[in-house]
Design an enzyme around this catalytic site. Structure first.
Site, mmCIF file in Angstrom:
data_model
loop_
_atom_site.group_PDB
_atom_site.id
_atom_site.type_symbol
_atom_site.label_atom_id
_atom_site.label_comp_id
_atom_site.label_asym_id
_atom_site.label_seq_id
_atom_site.Cartn_x
_atom_site.Cartn_y
_atom_site.Cartn_z
ATOM 1 C CD GLN A 1 3.043 8.372 -0.998
ATOM 2 O OE1 GLN A 1 2.172 7.597 -0.617
ATOM 3 N NE2 GLN A 1 3.650 9.217 -0.180
ATOM 4 N NE ARG B 1 -1.509 1.679 3.746
ATOM 5 C CZ ARG B 1 -0.972 2.892 3.957
ATOM 6 N NH1 ARG B 1 -1.297 3.908 3.172
ATOM 7 N NH2 ARG B 1 -0.106 3.082 4.939
ATOM 8 C CB ALA B 2 1.787 3.961 -1.856
ATOM 9 C CB SER B 3 -0.662 7.652 1.433
ATOM 10 O OG SER B 3 -0.277 7.019 2.633
ATOM 11 C CB THR B 4 -0.892 9.904 -2.905
ATOM 12 O OG1 THR B 4 0.517 9.898 -3.200
ATOM 13 C CG2 THR B 4 -1.102 10.549 -1.543
#
Length: 206
Positions: free
Chosen positions: A14, A8-11
């Protein structure tokens, strides 16, 4: 037992896939392989994450949920973390994180007593790291807001700069008659961004 890796990445700016090689190496060092990867760009502060819940839907009792760090799994409030933990427990899934050494032995089969002891210890460590991840999230948000307020007071705040290249791509696709959903999928722009740009472009809306 299947190992299911969650990345997972936030945006969307990324790279959510960044830690894939580290997870593959971790499993290979233990003579195992990863059965499937679940990758998404969503905030860890949100409980509603499609790929995480798809992983849990696919999982069977005894499967391993493998993450690089606990904060990839949770930056949740304590209430939402409790909900996620309950779901993980109900599915009989074991969480293993590269940054949580107490969890590493859970990837290997063991006797019932050892497994229960390790599970209890790992649960406490997970709770602690999840709480730290949430505090870090809140601290960063507070520092960001303080910086914005200071910049406003000094007349330096100009707001977030628009992504000119993405704006141009969205506008071009809208002019070509693509739907908002198709534009979102192609450019990675959010629904609100597409809607804002569409107001100045002659294009069909949904």
């Amino acid at each position: 037992m299947f190992i299911r890796a969650y990345l997972r990445a936030s945006t969307k700016d990324q790279d959510a896939d960044r830690a894939r090689a580290d997870l593959i190496r971790f499993a290979a060092d233990r003579g195992m392989s990863i059965a499937s990867f679940y990758v998404e760009n969503e905030s860890g502060a949100k409980l509603s994450r499609p790929e995480l819940f798809r992983l849990l839907d696919d999982a069977q009792p005894g499967d391993v949920l493998l993450v690089e760090q606990v904060d990839r799994l949770s930056r949740l409030t304590s209430r939402d973390w409790d909900k996620l933990k309950a779901l993980i427990a109900a599915k009989g899934v074991r969480v293993v994180a590269l940054d949580l050494p107490t969890s590493h032995q859970l990837i290997q089969p063991g006797d019932e007593f050892t497994s229960r002891m390790l599970g209890a210890l790992n649960g406490m460590m997970l709770d602690m790291l999840a709480a730290i991840a949430r505090k870090d999230y809140e601290d960063r948000r507070r520092r960001t807001q303080q910086g914005i307020e200071r910049a406003k007071a000094e007349g330096r705040f100009t707001g977030r700069r628009p992504n000119a290249k993405r704006h141009e791509a969205v506008a071009k696709l809208l002019r070509q008659g693509l739907s908002w959903s198709e534009v979102e999928a192609t450019t990675g722009a959010s629904r609100s961004t597409v809607a804002r740009i569409a107001r100045g472009v002659k294009a069909p809306a949904e």
